[in-house]
Design a protein around this motif. Structure first.
Motif, PDB file in Angstrom:
ATOM      1  N   THR A  76      -1.162  -9.529  -5.182  1.00  0.00           N
ATOM      2  CA  THR A  76       0.155  -8.969  -5.459  1.00  0.00           C
ATOM      3  C   THR A  76       0.901  -8.764  -4.149  1.00  0.00           C
ATOM      4  O   THR A  76       0.296  -8.716  -3.070  1.00  0.00           O
ATOM      5  N   HIS A  77       2.220  -8.638  -4.259  1.00  0.00           N
ATOM      6  CA  HIS A  77       3.025  -8.250  -3.089  1.00  0.00           C
ATOM      7  C   HIS A  77       3.410  -6.782  -3.192  1.00  0.00           C
ATOM      8  O   HIS A  77       4.065  -6.250  -2.292  1.00  0.00           O
ATOM      9  N   ASP A  78       3.013  -6.117  -4.269  1.00  0.00           N
ATOM     10  CA  ASP A  78       3.424  -4.748  -4.581  1.00  0.00           C
ATOM     11  C   ASP A  78       2.341  -3.768  -4.135  1.00  0.00           C
ATOM     12  O   ASP A  78       1.273  -3.697  -4.744  1.00  0.00           O
ATOM     13  N   ILE A  79       2.597  -2.988  -3.094  1.00  0.00           N
ATOM     14  CA  ILE A  79       1.574  -2.098  -2.558  1.00  0.00           C
ATOM     15  C   ILE A  79       1.236  -0.984  -3.545  1.00  0.00           C
ATOM     16  O   ILE A  79       0.084  -0.533  -3.615  1.00  0.00           O
ATOM     17  N   ASP A  80       2.204  -0.521  -4.335  1.00  0.00           N
ATOM     18  CA  ASP A  80       1.903   0.507  -5.332  1.00  0.00           C
ATOM     19  C   ASP A  80       0.943  -0.028  -6.384  1.00  0.00           C
ATOM     20  O   ASP A  80       0.018   0.664  -6.822  1.00  0.00           O
ATOM     21  N   GLU A  81       1.159  -1.264  -6.808  1.00  0.00           N
ATOM     22  CA  GLU A  81       0.241  -1.891  -7.755  1.00  0.00           C
ATOM     23  C   GLU A  81      -1.139  -2.050  -7.135  1.00  0.00           C
ATOM     24  O   GLU A  81      -2.162  -1.813  -7.798  1.00  0.00           O
ATOM     25  N   ALA A  82      -1.180  -2.433  -5.867  1.00  0.00           N
ATOM     26  CA  ALA A  82      -2.462  -2.596  -5.181  1.00  0.00           C
ATOM     27  C   ALA A  82      -3.236  -1.288  -5.157  1.00  0.00           C
ATOM     28  O   ALA A  82      -4.443  -1.249  -5.437  1.00  0.00           O
ATOM     29  N   PHE A  83      -2.556  -0.194  -4.821  1.00  0.00           N
ATOM     30  CA  PHE A  83      -3.230   1.104  -4.739  1.00  0.00           C
ATOM     31  C   PHE A  83      -3.633   1.618  -6.117  1.00  0.00           C
ATOM     32  O   PHE A  83      -4.635   2.304  -6.261  1.00  0.00           O
ATOM     33  N   ARG A  84      -2.834   1.310  -7.131  1.00  0.00           N
ATOM     34  CA  ARG A  84      -3.158   1.783  -8.481  1.00  0.00           C
ATOM     35  C   ARG A  84      -4.400   1.074  -9.030  1.00  0.00           C
ATOM     36  O   ARG A  84      -5.227   1.689  -9.710  1.00  0.00           O
ATOM     37  N   LEU A  85      -4.531  -0.212  -8.745  1.00  0.00           N
ATOM     38  CA  LEU A  85      -5.584  -1.005  -9.366  1.00  0.00           C
ATOM     39  C   LEU A  85      -6.830  -1.167  -8.502  1.00  0.00           C
ATOM     40  O   LEU A  85      -7.941  -1.281  -9.034  1.00  0.00           O
ATOM     41  N   GLY A  86      -6.667  -1.197  -7.188  1.00  0.00           N
ATOM     42  CA  GLY A  86      -7.753  -1.647  -6.332  1.00  0.00           C
ATOM     43  C   GLY A  86      -8.773  -0.580  -5.976  1.00  0.00           C
ATOM     44  O   GLY A  86      -8.414   0.509  -5.538  1.00  0.00           O
ATOM     45  N   ASP A  87     -10.055  -0.918  -6.159  1.00  0.00           N
ATOM     46  CA  ASP A  87     -11.109  -0.111  -5.541  1.00  0.00           C
ATOM     47  C   ASP A  87     -11.051  -0.285  -4.032  1.00  0.00           C
ATOM     48  O   ASP A  87     -11.262   0.662  -3.271  1.00  0.00           O
ATOM     49  N   ARG A  88     -10.762  -1.528  -3.625  1.00  0.00           N
ATOM     50  CA  ARG A  88     -10.513  -1.816  -2.218  1.00  0.00           C
ATOM     51  C   ARG A  88      -9.310  -2.742  -2.138  1.00  0.00           C
ATOM     52  O   ARG A  88      -9.046  -3.536  -3.056  1.00  0.00           O
ATOM     53  N   VAL A  89      -8.590  -2.652  -1.030  1.00  0.00           N
ATOM     54  CA  VAL A  89      -7.363  -3.421  -0.843  1.00  0.00           C
ATOM     55  C   VAL A  89      -7.444  -4.170   0.477  1.00  0.00           C
ATOM     56  O   VAL A  89      -7.800  -3.594   1.513  1.00  0.00           O
ATOM     57  N   ALA A  90      -7.124  -5.465   0.414  1.00  0.00           N
ATOM     58  CA  ALA A  90      -7.062  -6.301   1.612  1.00  0.00           C
ATOM     59  C   ALA A  90      -5.598  -6.520   1.977  1.00  0.00           C
ATOM     60  O   ALA A  90      -4.820  -7.005   1.149  1.00  0.00           O
ATOM     61  N   VAL A  91      -5.220  -6.174   3.197  1.00  0.00           N
ATOM     62  CA  VAL A  91      -3.843  -6.335   3.664  1.00  0.00           C
ATOM     63  C   VAL A  91      -3.782  -7.564   4.564  1.00  0.00           C
ATOM     64  O   VAL A  91      -4.498  -7.643   5.567  1.00  0.00           O
ATOM     65  N   MET A  92      -2.921  -8.527   4.192  1.00  0.00           N
ATOM     66  CA  MET A  92      -2.810  -9.764   4.952  1.00  0.00           C
ATOM     67  C   MET A  92      -1.407  -9.935   5.518  1.00  0.00           C
ATOM     68  O   MET A  92      -0.426  -9.475   4.945  1.00  0.00           O
ATOM     69  N   SER A  93      -1.342 -10.633   6.647  1.00  0.00           N
ATOM     70  CA  SER A  93      -0.073 -11.019   7.249  1.00  0.00           C
ATOM     71  C   SER A  93      -0.302 -12.263   8.089  1.00  0.00           C
ATOM     72  O   SER A  93      -1.282 -12.330   8.848  1.00  0.00           O
ATOM     73  N   ALA A  94       0.578 -13.256   7.911  1.00  0.00           N
ATOM     74  CA  ALA A  94       0.521 -14.495   8.698  1.00  0.00           C
ATOM     75  C   ALA A  94      -0.862 -15.126   8.677  1.00  0.00           C
ATOM     76  O   ALA A  94      -1.340 -15.639   9.694  1.00  0.00           O
ATOM     77  N   GLY A  95      -1.512 -15.072   7.520  1.00  0.00           N
ATOM     78  CA  GLY A  95      -2.811 -15.707   7.350  1.00  0.00           C
ATOM     79  C   GLY A  95      -4.001 -14.894   7.791  1.00  0.00           C
ATOM     80  O   GLY A  95      -5.144 -15.276   7.548  1.00  0.00           O
ATOM     81  N   ARG A  96      -3.765 -13.751   8.442  1.00  0.00           N
ATOM     82  CA  ARG A  96      -4.865 -12.942   8.956  1.00  0.00           C
ATOM     83  C   ARG A  96      -5.135 -11.733   8.058  1.00  0.00           C
ATOM     84  O   ARG A  96      -4.212 -11.170   7.463  1.00  0.00           O
ATOM     85  N   LEU A  97      -6.380 -11.344   7.982  1.00  0.00           N
ATOM     86  CA  LEU A  97      -6.769 -10.126   7.290  1.00  0.00           C
ATOM     87  C   LEU A  97      -6.650  -8.969   8.279  1.00  0.00           C
ATOM     88  O   LEU A  97      -7.412  -8.871   9.233  1.00  0.00           O
ATOM     89  N   LEU A  98      -5.681  -8.087   8.051  1.00  0.00           N
ATOM     90  CA  LEU A  98      -5.430  -6.989   8.981  1.00  0.00           C
ATOM     91  C   LEU A  98      -6.375  -5.820   8.750  1.00  0.00           C
ATOM     92  O   LEU A  98      -6.836  -5.185   9.693  1.00  0.00           O
ATOM     93  N   GLN A  99      -6.645  -5.510   7.481  1.00  0.00           N
ATOM     94  CA  GLN A  99      -7.532  -4.392   7.156  1.00  0.00           C
ATOM     95  C   GLN A  99      -7.988  -4.539   5.712  1.00  0.00           C
ATOM     96  O   GLN A  99      -7.233  -4.999   4.844  1.00  0.00           O
ATOM     97  N   TYR A 100      -9.236  -4.131   5.467  1.00  0.00           N
ATOM     98  CA  TYR A 100      -9.823  -4.233   4.129  1.00  0.00           C
ATOM     99  C   TYR A 100     -10.618  -2.962   3.883  1.00  0.00           C
ATOM    100  O   TYR A 100     -11.668  -2.746   4.500  1.00  0.00           O
ATOM    101  N   ASP A 101     -10.108  -2.100   2.989  1.00  0.00           N
ATOM    102  CA  ASP A 101     -10.767  -0.814   2.797  1.00  0.00           C
ATOM    103  C   ASP A 101     -10.248  -0.159   1.521  1.00  0.00           C
ATOM    104  O   ASP A 101      -9.402  -0.704   0.813  1.00  0.00           O
ATOM    105  N   ARG A 102     -10.738   1.047   1.262  1.00  0.00           N
ATOM    106  CA  ARG A 102     -10.269   1.833   0.121  1.00  0.00           C
ATOM    107  C   ARG A 102      -8.822   2.256   0.350  1.00  0.00           C
ATOM    108  O   ARG A 102      -8.404   2.445   1.504  1.00  0.00           O
ATOM    109  N   PRO A 103      -8.039   2.410  -0.717  1.00  0.00           N
ATOM    110  CA  PRO A 103      -6.625   2.767  -0.545  1.00  0.00           C
ATOM    111  C   PRO A 103      -6.403   4.006   0.310  1.00  0.00           C
ATOM    112  O   PRO A 103      -5.513   4.018   1.171  1.00  0.00           O
ATOM    113  N   GLU A 104      -7.222   5.048   0.105  1.00  0.00           N
ATOM    114  CA  GLU A 104      -6.994   6.273   0.875  1.00  0.00           C
ATOM    115  C   GLU A 104      -7.255   6.072   2.363  1.00  0.00           C
ATOM    116  O   GLU A 104      -6.610   6.710   3.204  1.00  0.00           O
TER     117      GLU A 104
END
Length: 311
Positions: A193-221
Motif C-alpha cells: 500500500t501507499h497508505d501509512i494509516d492502512e499499513a499501521f492498521r493492518l500490519g504486524d510488521r511494516v516495511a518502509v521502502m524508498s527508491a528501491g531500498r528497504l529503509l526500516q522493517y519493524d512493528r508499527p510502534e
C-alpha cells in the motif's frame, strides 16, 4: 515463513529493488509501504515470480522458489490486486473455483470450498454464487477477489493495493474483513500500500521502502517511536505520530482499575477513538466494558495521553 534474501531487480540502468532482505513470519500480516516508484510492488511480485529477480532469492518454508516451476508456485500462493481482476464472463462461484479447478480438485470439494469462503466473507452463497462481477458492488467484488485468492487454501496471500479503488466506508469494512480472514484461516499475508494509516492498521510488521531500498522493517510502534532516519520519520508522519500511536492501542490494553461517571467505551476501541469521544462529550474519563457489557475498569485523558508519548 518467507525469507527474502538480497533481492535486486533492474530495468536497464534503473535499479527498482536494491538488495532487499527481510523475514516474514508465518501467520502474520506484513505491509510494504512506500511512495510511487519505491519498488514495493516489484518486490511483492518477486515473491511469486511474476517478476524474476536480477539477484537474490526467496525461500518459503526453507524452499527456494527458483527451484519450482513458476506456474505451479503461483497456484499455491494467493494473489489479489487492485480492481479485483475477476473474469467478467464467469460467475462468482466459477471465479472462486479457478485455481482449485486447475489443480484438479474434485467437484464436490470445490463446491464446498466456494460455499465456505462465501459464507466466511458474508456473501450468501444462495444469492451470490450465480451472479456475475458486473452485478456486484465494489466491496462485494473485492471480497470475491480475496475469496478467489484463498480458494486453493494457500499458506501465503499476496495483495497489491487491494483497497485502493474503494471508497472510505467500504475500504474500512474491507480492512476489517481482511483481519478477520487472517485470524480465521491463519494465512501469511504480504500487502502493498501507499497508505501509512492502512499499513499501521493492518500490519504486524511494516516495511518502509524508498527508491528501491528497504529503509526500516519493524512493528508499527517502533517505526513511530524510533524511526531509522528522517525519511522514515517523514513517511510515518511527523505531525501526528502521537495520534497514530494511540490508534495502535486498544482501550482494553490500557484500562486501569476503577470506575468513572463518564460514558462506556468498548474494550476493542482504540485509544484514539476513546480520546475523540471524551473530547466530544467534554468529559475526562470513561468506563471500559467488554463485548458483553461487563465493566473492566476506566480510562482517563491523562492515561490515554501517556500512551501517545515515546518511551
Amino acid at each position: 515463513m518467507i525469507a527474502i534474501e538480497h533481492l535486486t531487480k533492474r530495468y536497464g540502468s534503473t535499479t527498482v529493488v536494491d538488495d532487499v532482505s527481510m523475514v516474514i513470519e508465518r501467520n502474520s500480516i506484513t505491509v510494504i509501504v512506500g511512495t510511487s516508484g519505491s519498488g514495493k510492488s516489484t518486490l511483492l511480485r518477486m515473491v511469486n515470480r511474476l517478476v524474476e529477480p536480477e539477484s537474490g532469492r526467496v525461500l518459503i518454508d526453507g524452499r527456494d522458489t527458483a527451484h519450482e516451476p513458476a506456474h505451479l508456485l503461483r497456484r499455491r500462493i494467493g494473489y489479489a490486486i487492485q480492481g479485483h481482476g475477476l473474469f467478467p464472463h464467469r460467475s462468482v462461484a466459477e471465479n472462486i473455483a479457478t485455481v482449485p479447478h486447475l489443480l484438479g480438485w474434485e467437484p464436490a470439494r470445490i463446491r464446498s470450498r466456494v460455499t465456505a469462503l462465501l459464507e466466511a466473507l458474508q456473501l450468501d452463497p444462495a444469492v451470490f454464487a450465480r451472479k456475475y462481477p458486473h452485478q456486484l458492488s465494489g466491496g462485494q467484488q473485492q471480497r470475491v477477489g480475496v475469496a478467489r485468492a484463498l480458494a486453493a487454501e494457500p499458506e501465503v496471500l499476496l495483495m497489491d493495493e487491494p483497497f485502493g479503488a474503494l471508497d472510505p466506508i467500504i475500504r474500512d469494512k474491507a480492512q476489517d474483513d481482511l483481519l478477520d480472514i487472517q485470524r480465521r484461516f491463519a494465512t501469511t499475508i504480504v500487502l502493498v500500500t501507499h497508505d501509512i494509516d492502512e499499513a499501521f492498521r493492518l500490519g504486524d510488521r511494516v516495511a518502509v521502502m524508498s527508491a528501491g531500498r528497504l529503509l526500516q522493517y519493524d512493528r508499527p510502534e517502533v517505526l513511530l517511536k524510533h524511526p531509522a532516519d528522517t525519511l522514515v520519520a517523514r513517511m510515518t508522519g511527523l505531525s501526528d505520530r502521537a495520534m497514530r500511536l494511540l490508534a495502535l492501542t486498544t482501550a482494553g490494553e490500557a484500562v486501569v482499575p476503577g470506575a468513572s461517571d463518564g460514558p462506556g467505551v468498548a474494550s476493542s476501541a482504540s485509544l484514539r477513538e476513546v480520546l475523540c469521544e471524551l473530547i466530544w462529550r467534554g468529559v475526562d474519563s470513561a468506563n471500559v466494558v467488554d463485548a458483553a457489557g461487563a465493566p473492566l475498569g476506566r480510562l482517563t485523558i491523562a492515561t490515554i495521553l501517556a500512551h501517545g508519548r515515546p518511551s
